[in-house]
Design a protein around this motif. Structure first.
Motif, PDB file in Angstrom:
ATOM      1  N   LEU B 109       0.842  -1.197   0.000  1.00  0.00           N
ATOM      2  CA  LEU B 109       0.000   0.000   0.000  1.00  0.00           C
ATOM      3  C   LEU B 109       0.875   1.245   0.000  1.00  0.00           C
ATOM      4  CD1 LEU B 109      -3.109   0.377   0.285  1.00  0.00           C
ATOM      5  CD2 LEU B 109      -2.674   0.898   2.685  1.00  0.00           C
ATOM      6  N   VAL B 110       0.574   2.176  -0.888  1.00  0.00           N
ATOM      7  CA  VAL B 110       1.341   3.425  -0.962  1.00  0.00           C
ATOM      8  C   VAL B 110       0.427   4.604  -0.665  1.00  0.00           C
ATOM      9  CG1 VAL B 110       2.612   4.974  -2.514  1.00  0.00           C
ATOM     10  CG2 VAL B 110       2.976   2.502  -2.633  1.00  0.00           C
ATOM     11  N   THR B 111       0.868   5.465   0.211  1.00  0.00           N
ATOM     12  CA  THR B 111       0.171   6.731   0.470  1.00  0.00           C
ATOM     13  C   THR B 111       1.134   7.857   0.137  1.00  0.00           C
ATOM     14  OG1 THR B 111      -1.103   5.760   2.274  1.00  0.00           O
ATOM     15  CG2 THR B 111      -0.971   8.169   2.203  1.00  0.00           C
ATOM     16  N   VAL B 112       0.700   8.799  -0.695  1.00  0.00           N
ATOM     17  CA  VAL B 112       1.526   9.949  -1.029  1.00  0.00           C
ATOM     18  C   VAL B 112       0.782  11.213  -0.649  1.00  0.00           C
ATOM     19  CG1 VAL B 112       2.962  11.022  -2.796  1.00  0.00           C
ATOM     20  CG2 VAL B 112       2.264   8.648  -3.061  1.00  0.00           C
ATOM     21  N   GLU B 113       1.427  12.061   0.139  1.00  0.00           N
ATOM     22  CA  GLU B 113       0.821  13.350   0.508  1.00  0.00           C
ATOM     23  C   GLU B 113       1.674  14.472  -0.050  1.00  0.00           C
ATOM     24  OE1 GLU B 113      -1.138  11.843   4.714  1.00  0.00           O
ATOM     25  OE2 GLU B 113       0.789  12.897   4.705  1.00  0.00           O
ATOM     26  N   PHE B 114       0.984  15.488  -0.568  1.00  0.00           N
ATOM     27  CA  PHE B 114       1.674  16.620  -1.180  1.00  0.00           C
ATOM     28  C   PHE B 114       1.331  17.856  -0.349  1.00  0.00           C
ATOM     29  CE2 PHE B 114       2.483  14.266  -5.150  1.00  0.00           C
ATOM     30  CZ  PHE B 114       1.508  13.283  -5.071  1.00  0.00           C
ATOM     31  N   HIS B 115       2.254  18.245   0.542  1.00  0.00           N
ATOM     32  CA  HIS B 115       1.976  19.349   1.468  1.00  0.00           C
ATOM     33  C   HIS B 115       2.474  20.656   0.886  1.00  0.00           C
ATOM     34  CE1 HIS B 115       0.790  16.589   4.681  1.00  0.00           C
ATOM     35  NE2 HIS B 115       1.822  15.847   4.337  1.00  0.00           N
ATOM     36  N   ASP B 116       1.591  21.647   0.880  1.00  0.00           N
ATOM     37  CA  ASP B 116       1.945  22.960   0.349  1.00  0.00           C
ATOM     38  C   ASP B 116       2.877  23.684   1.320  1.00  0.00           C
ATOM     39  OD1 ASP B 116      -0.083  25.503  -1.298  1.00  0.00           O
ATOM     40  OD2 ASP B 116       2.048  25.480  -0.764  1.00  0.00           O
ATOM     41  N   ARG B 117       4.054  24.055   0.832  1.00  0.00           N
ATOM     42  CA  ARG B 117       5.006  24.812   1.640  1.00  0.00           C
ATOM     43  C   ARG B 117       5.265  26.143   0.946  1.00  0.00           C
ATOM     44  NH1 ARG B 117       3.561  22.040   5.278  1.00  0.00           N
ATOM     45  NH2 ARG B 117       4.537  20.102   5.965  1.00  0.00           N
ATOM     46  N   GLY B 118       4.211  26.789   0.499  1.00  0.00           N
ATOM     47  CA  GLY B 118       4.323  28.123  -0.097  1.00  0.00           C
ATOM     48  C   GLY B 118       5.182  28.144  -1.340  1.00  0.00           C
ATOM     49  N   GLY B 119       4.766  27.451  -2.393  1.00  0.00           N
ATOM     50  CA  GLY B 119       5.557  27.432  -3.623  1.00  0.00           C
ATOM     51  C   GLY B 119       6.387  26.176  -3.746  1.00  0.00           C
ATOM     52  N   SER B 120       6.735  25.583  -2.602  1.00  0.00           N
ATOM     53  CA  SER B 120       7.390  24.272  -2.618  1.00  0.00           C
ATOM     54  C   SER B 120       6.403  23.224  -2.143  1.00  0.00           C
ATOM     55  CB  SER B 120       8.599  24.269  -1.677  1.00  0.00           C
ATOM     56  OG  SER B 120       9.575  25.158  -2.123  1.00  0.00           O
ATOM     57  N   THR B 121       6.784  21.992  -2.310  1.00  0.00           N
ATOM     58  CA  THR B 121       5.938  20.877  -1.875  1.00  0.00           C
ATOM     59  C   THR B 121       6.752  19.937  -1.005  1.00  0.00           C
ATOM     60  OG1 THR B 121       4.694  20.944  -3.947  1.00  0.00           O
ATOM     61  CG2 THR B 121       4.519  18.929  -2.639  1.00  0.00           C
ATOM     62  N   GLU B 122       6.226  19.636   0.184  1.00  0.00           N
ATOM     63  CA  GLU B 122       6.835  18.571   0.946  1.00  0.00           C
ATOM     64  C   GLU B 122       6.052  17.303   0.639  1.00  0.00           C
ATOM     65  OE1 GLU B 122       6.786  18.914   5.194  1.00  0.00           O
ATOM     66  OE2 GLU B 122       8.030  17.110   5.442  1.00  0.00           O
ATOM     67  N   LEU B 123       6.735  16.353   0.046  1.00  0.00           N
ATOM     68  CA  LEU B 123       6.095  15.094  -0.314  1.00  0.00           C
ATOM     69  C   LEU B 123       6.413  14.070   0.763  1.00  0.00           C
ATOM     70  CD1 LEU B 123       5.803  13.500  -3.755  1.00  0.00           C
ATOM     71  CD2 LEU B 123       6.860  12.128  -1.966  1.00  0.00           C
ATOM     72  N   VAL B 124       5.360  13.404   1.242  1.00  0.00           N
ATOM     73  CA  VAL B 124       5.545  12.334   2.218  1.00  0.00           C
ATOM     74  C   VAL B 124       5.042  11.054   1.573  1.00  0.00           C
ATOM     75  CG1 VAL B 124       4.993  11.470   4.518  1.00  0.00           C
ATOM     76  CG2 VAL B 124       5.185  13.946   4.120  1.00  0.00           C
ATOM     77  N   LEU B 125       5.926  10.080   1.459  1.00  0.00           N
ATOM     78  CA  LEU B 125       5.572   8.807   0.848  1.00  0.00           C
ATOM     79  C   LEU B 125       5.645   7.721   1.908  1.00  0.00           C
ATOM     80  CD1 LEU B 125       5.926   7.278  -2.366  1.00  0.00           C
ATOM     81  CD2 LEU B 125       7.591   6.285  -0.887  1.00  0.00           C
ATOM     82  N   ARG B 126       4.553   6.976   2.039  1.00  0.00           N
ATOM     83  CA  ARG B 126       4.543   5.848   2.970  1.00  0.00           C
ATOM     84  C   ARG B 126       4.244   4.592   2.168  1.00  0.00           C
ATOM     85  NH1 ARG B 126       2.627   9.300   6.768  1.00  0.00           N
ATOM     86  NH2 ARG B 126       0.547   9.244   5.863  1.00  0.00           N
ATOM     87  N   HIS B 127       5.113   3.606   2.309  1.00  0.00           N
ATOM     88  CA  HIS B 127       4.904   2.340   1.601  1.00  0.00           C
ATOM     89  C   HIS B 127       4.723   1.283   2.663  1.00  0.00           C
ATOM     90  CE1 HIS B 127       6.015   0.039  -2.314  1.00  0.00           C
ATOM     91  NE2 HIS B 127       5.099  -0.594  -1.624  1.00  0.00           N
ATOM     92  N   GLU B 128       3.507   0.739   2.755  1.00  0.00           N
ATOM     93  CA  GLU B 128       3.143  -0.137   3.876  1.00  0.00           C
ATOM     94  C   GLU B 128       2.960  -1.578   3.450  1.00  0.00           C
ATOM     95  OE1 GLU B 128       0.101   1.678   6.614  1.00  0.00           O
ATOM     96  OE2 GLU B 128      -0.064   3.074   4.919  1.00  0.00           O
ATOM     97  N   ARG B 129       2.901  -2.434   4.432  1.00  0.00           N
ATOM     98  CA  ARG B 129       2.701  -3.889   4.266  1.00  0.00           C
ATOM     99  C   ARG B 129       3.927  -4.559   3.651  1.00  0.00           C
ATOM    100  NH1 ARG B 129      -2.013  -6.165   4.826  1.00  0.00           N
ATOM    101  NH2 ARG B 129      -3.779  -4.876   5.424  1.00  0.00           N
ATOM    102  N   LEU B 130       5.099  -3.951   3.884  1.00  0.00           N
ATOM    103  CA  LEU B 130       6.311  -4.570   3.360  1.00  0.00           C
ATOM    104  C   LEU B 130       6.715  -5.717   4.274  1.00  0.00           C
ATOM    105  CD1 LEU B 130       8.336  -1.358   2.459  1.00  0.00           C
ATOM    106  CD2 LEU B 130       6.871  -2.722   0.996  1.00  0.00           C
ATOM    107  N   ARG B 131       7.301  -6.721   3.660  1.00  0.00           N
ATOM    108  CA  ARG B 131       7.766  -7.838   4.476  1.00  0.00           C
ATOM    109  C   ARG B 131       9.248  -7.697   4.735  1.00  0.00           C
ATOM    110  NH1 ARG B 131       5.385 -13.268   1.923  1.00  0.00           N
ATOM    111  NH2 ARG B 131       7.185 -14.081   3.004  1.00  0.00           N
ATOM    112  N   ARG B 132       9.680  -8.183   5.846  1.00  0.00           N
ATOM    113  CA  ARG B 132      11.114  -8.244   6.131  1.00  0.00           C
ATOM    114  C   ARG B 132      11.679  -9.483   5.461  1.00  0.00           C
ATOM    115  NH1 ARG B 132      12.747  -4.301   9.458  1.00  0.00           N
ATOM    116  NH2 ARG B 132      14.962  -4.524   9.211  1.00  0.00           N
ATOM    117  N   GLY B 133      12.964  -9.571   5.407  1.00  0.00           N
ATOM    118  CA  GLY B 133      13.566 -10.785   4.852  1.00  0.00           C
ATOM    119  C   GLY B 133      13.974 -10.579   3.413  1.00  0.00           C
ATOM    120  N   GLY B 134      14.944 -11.330   3.003  1.00  0.00           N
ATOM    121  CA  GLY B 134      15.534 -11.074   1.697  1.00  0.00           C
ATOM    122  C   GLY B 134      14.753 -11.654   0.557  1.00  0.00           C
ATOM    123  N   HIS B 135      14.953 -11.115  -0.606  1.00  0.00           N
ATOM    124  CA  HIS B 135      14.393 -11.704  -1.810  1.00  0.00           C
ATOM    125  C   HIS B 135      15.288 -11.318  -2.972  1.00  0.00           C
ATOM    126  CE1 HIS B 135      11.682 -13.354  -4.638  1.00  0.00           C
ATOM    127  NE2 HIS B 135      10.828 -13.669  -3.712  1.00  0.00           N
TER     128      HIS B 135
END
Lengths: 117, 161
Positions: B109-135
């Motif tokens: 699951l990916v959530t992307v938020e685009f926060h207005d910083r007055g002409g700039s954008t703070e992007l916050v990306l969350r990538h969830e449900r990742l598994r640990r362990g190698g592949h």
């Protein structure tokens, strides 16, 4: 900052500077392979592949073991990348793309600026 | 398609010198996605149906080197559907792979938020449900990036000698 000896640098750089060797490393990143399997995608002779493998061994990136009449090659885990974690892979995946997005947005802004003049 | 049973989350933040509308468009328009989503040295194309329950599909074609026949170039797909579409502030969508030989354990699951910083954008990306362990399958993308990084390190170090 890690300091590299120039000899290590030279051999690593030589290993990476050739597209066939980079292709071999890519294939081994997905798992072990015989010399024959590594040679298959390239239109080169077996001695040429052996040469490439020797360069990679000298750079301590690849190791070989004998299996019957053939040899099996694998990446050395002491080499450049050892993290096998999903999270690390995804971090790298997204970091590369965010870097590229940054460049893309900067280029797009430049194009718009030029258009306004 | 089934949801991954993983429980780990990756979060990344980045500030871009462009307003949220521009960054949101770059994230969702196929013509722009093609430019920045591709693997280093490779190519990409995208189809995006930008609405709740709409689907997207992004192809990534990686070249392994000039010497290799094009038929062995590797193409994989990132696919998913949108759960939330709130332009230009927020996107939530599933993220899965097609075309990799080994199974990659289901939708994340990916959530992307685009926060207005007055002409700039703070992007916050969350990538969830990742598994640990190698592949090892996923090494190919991480590996290529590592080679580039090492090339840069080696190049910098060589220039000092």
């Amino acid at each position: 900052m890690v300091k590299y000896s120039s000899r290590v640098l030279d051999s690593t750089f030589a290993a990476l500077s050739d597209p066939i060797r980079r292709g071999i490393l890519d294939r081994l990143a997905r798992g072990e392979a015989t010399v024959g399997e590594l040679a298959a995608p390239f239109r080169v002779t077996p001695p040429a592949i052996s040469h490439h493998l020797r360069v990679l061994e000298a750079a301590r990136l690849v190791t070989r073991r004998r299996l019957g009449r053939t040899q099996v090659c694998r990446l050395r885990t002491g080499g450049m990348r050892t993290a096998a974690d999903w999270i690390d892979h995804y971090r790298e995946f997204w970091t590369t793309r965010l870097d590229a997005l940054d460049e893309h947005l900067a280029r797009s802004a430049q194009v718009r600026q030029r258009g306004r003049r | 398609m089934s949801l991954s049973r993983g429980s780990h989350t990756l979060e990344l933040r980045r500030v871009f010198g462009a307003p949220p509308e521009d960054v949101f468009r770059a994230w969702t328009e196929p013509a722009q996605l093609r430019e920045w989503f591709r693997p280093p040295g490779g190519s990409s194309s995208a189809e995006v149906d930008l609405r709740v329950d709409g689907q997207y599909r992004i192809s990534m074609r990686a070249r392994l080197g000039r010497a290799i026949r094009s038929s062995t170039a590797k193409e994989v797909y990132v696919v998913g559907r949108f759960l939330e579409v709130d332009p230009p502030r927020r996107l939530v969508y599933t993220f899965d792979w097609e075309g990799l030989r080994q199974s990659l354990a289901g939708e994340t699951l990916v959530t992307v938020e685009f926060h207005d910083r007055g002409g700039s954008t703070e992007l916050v990306l969350r990538h969830e449900r990742l598994r640990r362990g190698g592949h090892r399958t996923f090494h190919s993308f991480g590996w290529r990036t590592s080679l580039r990084s090492l090339g840069r390190v080696v190049g910098r170090a060589n220039r000092k000698h």
